[in-house]
Write an enzyme that holds these catalytic residues in place. Sequence first.
Site, PDB file in Angstrom:
ATOM      1  N   VAL A   1       0.849  -1.195   0.000  1.00 23.53           N
ATOM      2  CA  VAL A   1       0.000   0.000   0.000  1.00 23.53           C
ATOM      3  C   VAL A   1       0.883   1.242   0.000  1.00 23.53           C
ATOM      4  O   VAL A   1       1.791   1.379   0.819  1.00 23.53           O
ATOM      5  CB  VAL A   1      -0.936   0.005   1.223  1.00 23.53           C
ATOM      6  CG1 VAL A   1      -1.736   1.297   1.270  1.00 23.53           C
ATOM      7  CG2 VAL A   1      -1.864  -1.200   1.172  1.00 23.53           C
ATOM      8  N   LYS A   2       0.577   2.120  -0.973  1.00 27.23           N
ATOM      9  CA  LYS A   2       1.377   3.341  -1.095  1.00 27.23           C
ATOM     10  C   LYS A   2       0.594   4.495  -0.472  1.00 27.23           C
ATOM     11  O   LYS A   2      -0.573   4.707  -0.811  1.00 27.23           O
ATOM     12  CB  LYS A   2       1.569   3.595  -2.593  1.00 27.23           C
ATOM     13  CG  LYS A   2       2.909   4.108  -2.997  1.00 27.23           C
ATOM     14  CD  LYS A   2       2.977   4.103  -4.522  1.00 27.23           C
ATOM     15  CE  LYS A   2       4.127   4.882  -5.035  1.00 27.23           C
ATOM     16  NZ  LYS A   2       4.096   5.012  -6.489  1.00 27.23           N
ATOM     17  N   VAL A   3       1.259   5.220   0.439  1.00 26.88           N
ATOM     18  CA  VAL A   3       0.600   6.384   1.050  1.00 26.88           C
ATOM     19  C   VAL A   3       1.498   7.602   0.857  1.00 26.88           C
ATOM     20  O   VAL A   3       2.731   7.480   0.827  1.00 26.88           O
ATOM     21  CB  VAL A   3       0.320   6.171   2.566  1.00 26.88           C
ATOM     22  CG1 VAL A   3      -0.568   4.958   2.804  1.00 26.88           C
ATOM     23  CG2 VAL A   3       1.608   6.049   3.366  1.00 26.88           C
TER      24      VAL A   3
END
Length: 218
Positions: free
Chosen positions: A84-86
């Site tokens: 997951v990219k934040v």
Amino acid sequence: MKIFLDTADLNEIRRAASANLIDGVTTNPSLLAKVAGDGDPKDLFLEICDSVDGPVSAEVVALTADEMVEEGRRLAGLHPNIVVKVPLTEDGLQACRRLRDHQIPVNVTLCFSTAQAVLAAKAGATYISPFVGRLDDAGHEGMDVVAEIRTAYDRYDMETQILAASLRHPRHVLEAVLIGVDCATLPPKVLHQLVKHPLTDAGLDAFLADWKASGQEL
Ligand code: E4P
């Protein structure tokens, strides 16, 4: 060092994966928007995960920590290889810690300074993505930030992997390699440029011409 392909283009991903040139894929909302069309982005992520044996970064588009965690958990539930990219915001850092508490790998993106990278490591980021080309565009030396992050992480034994991003040409890749990044993500064009060398092409042409002239067969 791992090489990721920075694209959501399935043809490019399959081509590079079948040649064993890549260890994973990174995407962002702009890359996804280019190819998503009317299809469900979740299906595209699944197809990407089926095409490459390695981590696939899928970015949240929410802005609050609660919503990022919710979106991130849904994305991570699609496939075990999803990372997951934040974004590197206060909410993004909070979401990073919470996602990591759920054992979900996180790529903290849009990093433009060493201080930001240290905060991401303290939030438990699996990967930090410093954007070299965009720093260069803004008149800075993007690669200096990557080198500083390497020094800071090594000094404090921080386990977050440096994922050099926004690489625009083969020289960027070479500099990232020499700094000792853990991973680099390359647009397909740069990957193709890395493979090709004019002296390789000229050498091959000469070998084949000599062989043909000999009239022999293998
Ligand atoms: C990284 O994860 C980003 O998708 C990417 O490298 C951004 O590159 P750009 O600055 O060339 O858009």
